[in-house]
Design a protein around this motif. Structure first.
Motif, PDB file in Angstrom:
ATOM      1  N   LEU A  53       0.388 -14.479  -4.325  1.00 55.24           N
ATOM      2  CA  LEU A  53       1.024 -14.010  -5.561  1.00 55.24           C
ATOM      3  C   LEU A  53       0.795 -14.961  -6.728  1.00 55.24           C
ATOM      4  O   LEU A  53       0.809 -14.534  -7.879  1.00 55.24           O
ATOM      5  CB  LEU A  53       2.514 -13.782  -5.319  1.00 55.24           C
ATOM      6  CG  LEU A  53       2.818 -12.712  -4.262  1.00 55.24           C
ATOM      7  CD1 LEU A  53       4.310 -12.632  -4.004  1.00 55.24           C
ATOM      8  CD2 LEU A  53       2.261 -11.356  -4.661  1.00 55.24           C
ATOM      9  N   LYS A  54       0.561 -16.233  -6.461  1.00 52.14           N
ATOM     10  CA  LYS A  54       0.270 -17.194  -7.530  1.00 52.14           C
ATOM     11  C   LYS A  54      -1.151 -17.041  -8.052  1.00 52.14           C
ATOM     12  O   LYS A  54      -1.410 -17.216  -9.237  1.00 52.14           O
ATOM     13  CB  LYS A  54       0.451 -18.628  -7.029  1.00 52.14           C
ATOM     14  CG  LYS A  54       1.872 -19.042  -6.846  1.00 52.14           C
ATOM     15  CD  LYS A  54       1.928 -20.467  -6.329  1.00 52.14           C
ATOM     16  CE  LYS A  54       3.329 -20.892  -5.991  1.00 52.14           C
ATOM     17  NZ  LYS A  54       3.357 -22.238  -5.397  1.00 52.14           N
ATOM     18  N   VAL A  55      -2.087 -16.736  -7.169  1.00 50.29           N
ATOM     19  CA  VAL A  55      -3.501 -16.651  -7.534  1.00 50.29           C
ATOM     20  C   VAL A  55      -3.802 -15.408  -8.369  1.00 50.29           C
ATOM     21  O   VAL A  55      -4.624 -15.438  -9.273  1.00 50.29           O
ATOM     22  CB  VAL A  55      -4.383 -16.662  -6.260  1.00 50.29           C
ATOM     23  CG1 VAL A  55      -5.811 -16.304  -6.566  1.00 50.29           C
ATOM     24  CG2 VAL A  55      -4.310 -18.014  -5.598  1.00 50.29           C
ATOM     25  N   ILE A  56      -3.112 -14.321  -8.082  1.00 50.67           N
ATOM     26  CA  ILE A  56      -3.384 -13.062  -8.777  1.00 50.67           C
ATOM     27  C   ILE A  56      -2.430 -12.915  -9.957  1.00 50.67           C
ATOM     28  O   ILE A  56      -1.216 -12.838  -9.766  1.00 50.67           O
ATOM     29  CB  ILE A  56      -3.174 -11.865  -7.841  1.00 50.67           C
ATOM     30  CG1 ILE A  56      -4.035 -12.009  -6.603  1.00 50.67           C
ATOM     31  CG2 ILE A  56      -3.470 -10.565  -8.554  1.00 50.67           C
ATOM     32  CD1 ILE A  56      -3.714 -11.012  -5.533  1.00 50.67           C
ATOM     33  N   PRO A  57      -2.961 -12.840 -11.176  1.00 54.15           N
ATOM     34  CA  PRO A  57      -2.078 -12.603 -12.323  1.00 54.15           C
ATOM     35  C   PRO A  57      -1.375 -11.241 -12.189  1.00 54.15           C
ATOM     36  O   PRO A  57      -1.990 -10.254 -11.814  1.00 54.15           O
ATOM     37  CB  PRO A  57      -3.037 -12.601 -13.517  1.00 54.15           C
ATOM     38  CG  PRO A  57      -4.269 -13.302 -13.039  1.00 54.15           C
ATOM     39  CD  PRO A  57      -4.347 -13.028 -11.568  1.00 54.15           C
TER      40      PRO A  57
END
Length: 87
Positions: A53-57
């Protein structure tokens, strides 16, 4: 609305994968996907859930569903691509 009977267009099984390599592969698949296609990600590492969830805006993907199976020690995430991702 996500139809639970609908299958994902892409499935990434990261149960036996190193997290950093898995996240790289996931971003590559997201770039190749068309808008409104669904990606299912299967993971075991609890830290990987938050890393995904952090990697994907949030503006590029919508988390449709996340389910946990405590007995099998895994998590399934369904993401819908909402717009173009990457360069």
């Amino acid at each position: 609305m996500f139809d639970l009977k609908q299958t994902a267009h892409y499935v990434l099984d990261f149960r036996e994968t190193i997290t950093s390599l898995a996240l790289l592969k996931m971003t590559q698949v997201l770039r190749e996907m068309e808008t409104d296609e669904i990606l299912e990600i299967v993971i075991r590492d609890p830290d990987a859930r938050t890393d995904v969830l952090k990697v994907i805006p949030a503006s590029f993907c919508e988390l449709i569903k996340m389910e946990f199976n405590e007995e099998a020690d895994l998590c399934r995430m369904h993401l819908r691509k909402t717009r173009r991702f990457g360069p």
